[in-house]
Design an enzyme around this catalytic site. Sequence first.
Site, mmCIF file in Angstrom:
data_model
loop_
_atom_site.group_PDB
_atom_site.id
_atom_site.type_symbol
_atom_site.label_atom_id
_atom_site.label_comp_id
_atom_site.label_asym_id
_atom_site.label_seq_id
_atom_site.Cartn_x
_atom_site.Cartn_y
_atom_site.Cartn_z
ATOM 1 N N ASP A 213 18.319 7.338 -1.012
ATOM 2 C CA ASP A 213 16.869 7.573 -1.054
ATOM 3 C C ASP A 213 16.466 8.985 -1.466
ATOM 4 O O ASP A 213 15.341 9.188 -1.899
ATOM 5 C CB ASP A 213 16.197 7.168 0.267
ATOM 6 C CG ASP A 213 16.465 8.142 1.407
ATOM 7 O OD1 ASP A 213 17.454 8.908 1.350
ATOM 8 O OD2 ASP A 213 15.684 8.130 2.381
ATOM 9 N N GLU A 463 27.864 6.014 3.915
ATOM 10 C CA GLU A 463 27.489 4.608 3.800
ATOM 11 C C GLU A 463 28.114 3.899 2.601
ATOM 12 O O GLU A 463 27.425 3.237 1.827
ATOM 13 C CB GLU A 463 25.969 4.455 3.804
ATOM 14 C CG GLU A 463 25.380 4.982 5.098
ATOM 15 C CD GLU A 463 23.956 4.496 5.395
ATOM 16 O OE1 GLU A 463 23.358 3.811 4.551
ATOM 17 O OE2 GLU A 463 23.466 4.825 6.488
ATOM 18 N N TYR A 516 19.826 2.542 12.534
ATOM 19 C CA TYR A 516 18.398 2.820 12.760
ATOM 20 C C TYR A 516 17.778 1.755 13.651
ATOM 21 O O TYR A 516 16.936 0.970 13.212
ATOM 22 C CB TYR A 516 17.687 2.944 11.404
ATOM 23 C CG TYR A 516 18.094 4.225 10.733
ATOM 24 C CD1 TYR A 516 17.379 5.396 10.950
ATOM 25 C CD2 TYR A 516 19.236 4.286 9.942
ATOM 26 C CE1 TYR A 516 17.776 6.598 10.386
ATOM 27 C CE2 TYR A 516 19.641 5.488 9.375
ATOM 28 C CZ TYR A 516 18.907 6.637 9.608
ATOM 29 O OH TYR A 516 19.308 7.829 9.056
ATOM 30 N N GLU A 552 23.873 9.160 12.301
ATOM 31 C CA GLU A 552 22.455 9.090 11.901
ATOM 32 C C GLU A 552 21.710 8.171 12.850
ATOM 33 O O GLU A 552 22.174 7.061 13.140
ATOM 34 C CB GLU A 552 22.290 8.523 10.475
ATOM 35 C CG GLU A 552 22.680 9.474 9.373
ATOM 36 C CD GLU A 552 22.402 8.927 7.961
ATOM 37 O OE1 GLU A 552 21.572 8.000 7.816
ATOM 38 O OE2 GLU A 552 23.031 9.433 7.028
#
Length: 664
Positions: A213, A463, A516, A552
């Site tokens: 991103d 990732e 997340y 994260e």
Amino acid sequence: MCRNKKLMEAFSFFSLVTGLYVLHSSIALLLLNKEVPITRGMLYPRESETREVHSLDGIWNFVRSDPDNPTQGIRDKWFEKDLSKSQPTIPMPVPASYNDITTDNLRDHVGTVWYDRRFFVPRSWRTDQRVWLRFGSVHYEAYVWVNGKRVVKHEMGHLPFEAEVTDVLMYGSENRITVMCDNALIQTSVPQGKITEVPNDNGMTIVQSYTFDFFNYAGIHRSVHLYTTPKTLIEEVKVTTNLKNQNADGEVSYSVSVKGSVVNEADNDLHIQANLYDKEGLLVANATSDGKLEGELQVAEVKPWWPYLMHPDPGYLYQLEIKLLAANEELLDVYRLKVGLRTLSWDQTQFLINGKSVYFRGFGRHEDSDIRGKGLDNALMVRDFNLLKWIGANAYRTSHYPYSEESMQFADEHGIMIIDECPSVDTENFSQELLGKHKSSLEQLIHRDRNHPSVVMWSIANEPRTGSLTADSYFSLVANFTRSLDKTRPITAAIATPYTKDQAGRHLDIISFNRYNAWYTNTGRLDMVTQNVIDEAVAWNKAYQKPVIMSEYGADTLEGLHIQPAYVWSEEFQMEVFSRHFKAFDELRKKGWFIGEFVWNFADFKTAQSYTRVGGNKKGVFTRARQPKAVAHLLRKRYFALGRDLDQCNIPEDIFIYIAEWKS
Ligand code: GCB
């Protein structure tokens, strides 16, 4: 009947697709462990009695190529004269990303751009020495000419490269440097991207896409230096350190390589005088090496390098002076670097520094700011370190690429531990060519950063798509290659693939996972965070019996948006998400193998345009202008509380504001 037939067809199509998928993930692509080019030289440019450094930072001339004709400048040989003679130029600062400087849409340019400038080389530089041209980083691919002659080509952002330019310079006169930079990311670049041609209102256009991103900022991102060395020079210095006798004594092992020696290696009488000075400038150890150009320095009553808040005097650095001497003791070259003495070790449950177990309290970050993009900015760097220390962090990961050499030096000085990540993000479509580039990115990174005491771990990817058997062999090769270059630091990767599918964890020393909860999964459900975090960490540990880090977690938050009860994007929501994670982390810490928590992200940062982002990724604890959101004050209390409980650090006086006298 007809309906049934359709169903059957749909079913057989479905089985075919499933079958192909199963086949794809069960047949590993055969990947070979081929050699990659080995970096030479590239010591950070430093002045000494034998070396001069001259900066080429400033305002350069700039041309954006026609995106439909990216190779025009090469064909028309723009490098042979001033760029302004071929195309209209605009001023462009170096270092900086070019994207956010102008008011037209240079931001979204895809393809090549050109830079040039003139510079003076003094007459005195002609005498019996070499001149080098060094770039801290150009993203992504760079071609460099000096006075119209190509001197170097380099692929890969965020890493330095250099060339000797002694013979192409004009001494006592003006010279020209020209740089072509290409920001295109493809399936075999690191990181990967895709270039497609799609229709727009004017016909067809080139579109760059990528799965990560953060914005693909480009340009000359870090400083450009010219520096001189003697003809026979210290080309490389490699340092490792050790502590002995319960950290009372220290040892620095150094090995040096020399370039340009006139005699052959075997009967070479060159030797190294190595001197180690403490912070006060007192000589604490010295040694003279034989022709092997390596040796050890023993340091009594050593002051070890400790991380911030783990010791009252963190980040203690000695200065190592390396003198290259000829057989007749003539001083040929001198190079000085800072050295921190520490040991690292790890096992199945913990990571230790100087024999003491570490609990990481840190951040994922980005090199990102308004206007400059990813350009090196000392003001921003110093502000960021002030904030890291204010909040009580002891570590960060250089997500998702190597950060500036200047920031690595700063981390050494301030005792901030670094998980040093190569530029491999969202790695997929594993191929032989990609493997070569990925390994090369690690080779360049380790070559650059191996002497930094702050670097405590290598992260070989963020990732990666680690669900296939090809990922298994790919990461086995990448991890083993990394180990072959440095055995003194553990290896991790930040993984988001579910542990049930992951094929990479077995190749790592420490498991890091990104998740997340209440954001990308179970959005808004604050009651679905704590147990999920605990369960996932436990499962990772069970799968691999290795220490685990949550690398994260976080929630996008628009500063100033307040909604009670907590609602996504509000400051209340970010605080609650954090606090639910804190609870999970405290449970996990009791298990003995959970070794760290890293917030995503230190500060808000720019992303590619997307309907999930309002002006960028807002998961920062700080805004992009580096001011705290409400959650920063909460996190500060936690990080200092952990520091006090685990490392007996002092708590800053202003951390708990007076509210009332409590009656118990
Ligand atoms: C992730 C990525 C990070 C993104 C983050 C997000 O998992 O590692 O690069 O910025 O998620 O906020 O989406």
